[in-house]
Design an enzyme around this catalytic site. Structure first.
Site, PDB file in Angstrom:
ATOM      1  N   GLU A 165      47.914  45.648  60.842  1.00 14.00           N
ATOM      2  CA  GLU A 165      47.330  46.379  59.755  1.00 14.00           C
ATOM      3  C   GLU A 165      46.485  47.689  60.394  1.00 14.00           C
ATOM      4  OE1 GLU A 165      44.301  45.122  56.277  1.00 14.00           O
ATOM      5  OE2 GLU A 165      45.491  43.757  57.377  1.00 14.00           O
ATOM      6  N   GLU A 169      39.328  52.114  54.087  1.00 16.70           N
ATOM      7  CA  GLU A 169      38.791  51.192  53.004  1.00 16.70           C
ATOM      8  C   GLU A 169      37.419  52.074  52.574  1.00 16.70           C
ATOM      9  OE1 GLU A 169      40.255  46.803  52.314  1.00 16.70           O
ATOM     10  OE2 GLU A 169      39.108  47.285  54.404  1.00 16.70           O
ATOM     11  N   TRP A 257      40.811  46.932  44.138  1.00 15.26           N
ATOM     12  CA  TRP A 257      40.899  45.636  44.091  1.00 15.26           C
ATOM     13  C   TRP A 257      39.508  45.141  43.902  1.00 15.26           C
ATOM     14  CZ3 TRP A 257      38.887  42.409  48.121  1.00 15.26           C
ATOM     15  CH2 TRP A 257      38.666  43.211  49.410  1.00 15.26           C
ATOM     16  N   THR A 268      32.159  38.334  51.652  1.00 12.94           N
ATOM     17  CA  THR A 268      33.011  39.440  50.842  1.00 12.94           C
ATOM     18  C   THR A 268      32.524  40.330  49.871  1.00 12.94           C
ATOM     19  OG1 THR A 268      34.933  38.213  51.300  1.00 12.94           O
ATOM     20  CG2 THR A 268      35.292  39.821  49.933  1.00 12.94           C
TER      21      THR A 268
END
Length: 440
Positions: A165, A169, A257, A268
């Site tokens: 990955e 972001e 998201w 998170t």
């Protein structure tokens, strides 16, 4: 953003779908728990099945066998204008032919002013799109206006089937910098991240973000300027005796998201800037949070010999190690005959080749099931119209019997809220793989 944190979104999907009697739980899969023969493909959601489970995101390391996953279409140089959804397919409509679609995904994408909006209505899990072809090194750049708001996350990443990955972001409370990260085979390393300052507000202003990826290094660029470089030579892991460096064919993925979901792990939520406000300004004004993607350009690495070639039709792995020396550039086909087919039986036809209707097995579309009103943007029946929102209810002022993105806006015109929804929500579109779920 650590991929391990993003995995906390998966239980949300289970919770959203748990109330429906249609869903049958697919078997789960992991490195130490391979899929069974009858549901051989381990999807990016960590669940086993057939059909779409065997396409993009199918992890051969966790599947029944290395050839359970369908081969992945090789890299193609291309500029995606992002001004139409004609070349987009919901995951429930795609069988692996990159000549039929450029993007596959879930959620509620829309077109506004010649660009693609990724939308996230109240109580939904947003929208994700992934290219139907894979990059095995190369350059990719995208023009982006991010979303905004606490708990709202925009992502532009490269993500391989074995969870290599490379990330850009943005968290919606910090509109003056972008976060970068990379992972090798999904192994969490919280020291891999780094931030790049952006010259002006990422929501109001267009910026161009670029990933330059070679077998030797990764560069992250903003508006043509290198903001960060990571060399492969800096990633040796003496414990595992290998390079912890992204090195396998990856799809380009873009998403919006809810990192700040109340049900997510505290780490998170804190990283995403706090718990998401489903009654925030953009929800009130437009009916959803949104990120805007303009032109996206892919330039393949075009090596003359592996790694990094794209001379044939497809990529597959010949060893469970899933490193760049186990990738084969092959002439194997990529298209499944039906949603009951697998990599080892690609010509199997169970009658679900078109439409993926109610007869399609819940083990053939990742997530499965037909929950009304539980998918991004709503959803009522296979091929039917969408509900007026997602999750617990529709946006205020929108009818629950039909979805119009111009509802509840004074005058019914102006701004992204006035765009008519371009695609109906699929009855099979459930938990979107977001960021590294896409992310797992």
């Amino acid at each position: 953003m650590p991929s391990a944190m993003i995995r906390s979104i998966i239980p949300l999907g289970v919770a959203l779908l748990g109330a429906t009697s249609v869903l049958a739980d697919p078997p789960s899969c992991a490195l130490d728990k391979k899929c069974p023969k009858e549901a051989p493909c381990c999807s990016q959601y960590g669940q086993c099945g057939v059909g779409a489970f065997c396409l993009g995101g199918c992890d051969p390391r966790m599947s029944f066998s290395l050839d359970s996953c369908a081969p992945a279409p090789v890299c193609k140089d291309k500029t995606y204008k992002m001004d139409s959804l004609d070349r987009y397919r919901d995951i429930s409509k795609y069988l692996g032919d990159p000549n039929e679609a450029d993007w596959v995904g879930q959620g509620e994408p829309a077109i506004y002013n010649g660009n693609t909006l990724l939308t996230m209505p109240p109580k939904s899990v947003g929208t994700v799109l992934a290219t139907t072809t894979y990059m095995w090194y190369g350059n990719v750049k995208a023009k982006v206006k991010t979303s905004r708001g606490k708990g709202v996350v925009t992502a532009f990443i490269l993500f391989s089937d074995v969870k290599d990955e490379i990330d850009f972001e943005w968290v919606g409370v910090d509109l003056n910098q972008v976060q970068t990260n990379y992972y090798f085979q999904g192994i969490p390393n919280y020291d891999n991240s780094g931030n790049i300052s952006v010259s002006s507000n990422t929501f109001d202003d267009w910026h161009e973000y670029e990933i330059q990826w070679t077998p030797d290094e990764i560069k992250w660029l903003v508006d043509g300027q290198v903001g960060r470089t990571k060399k492969k030579s800096e990633t040796w892991n003496a414990t595992s005796n290998q390079w912890a460096f992204p090195q396998t064919p990856a799809r380009v993925q873009i998403s919006l998201w809810p990192g700040g979901l109340a049900s997510n792990a505290k780490g998170t939520i804190d990283w995403a800037g706090g718990e998401i406000d489903w009654n925030g300004g953009d929800i009130k004004t437009y009916g959803y949070y949104f990120a805007t993607f303009g032109e996206i350009t892919v330039q393949c690495y075009n090596a003359q010999s592996p790694p990094g070639t794209n001379k044939k039709t497809s990529y597959y792995y010949n060893n469970i190690a899933a490193t760049n020396d186990t990738v084969v550039d092959s002439d194997k086909k990529t298209v499944l005959k039906s949603f009951g087919a697998t990599g080892t039986n690609m010509d199997y036809d169970d009658g679900t080749a078109t439409g993926a209707g109610a007869s399609a097995s819940v083990h053939s579309i990742p997530g499965g099931g037909q929950p009304a009103g539980q998918v991004p943007g709503g959803g009522t029946s296979a091929g039917g119209s969408s509900g007026g929102g997602s999750g617990a209810g529709s946006a205020a002022g929108c009818q629950t019997t039909g979805f119009s993105q111009s509802c509840n806006q004074p005058g019914g015109s102006g701004g992204p809220r006035s765009v008519d929804r371009t695609l109906g929500a699929s009855a099979f579109a459930i938990v979107v793989g977001i960021a590294g779920l896409l992310f797992l």
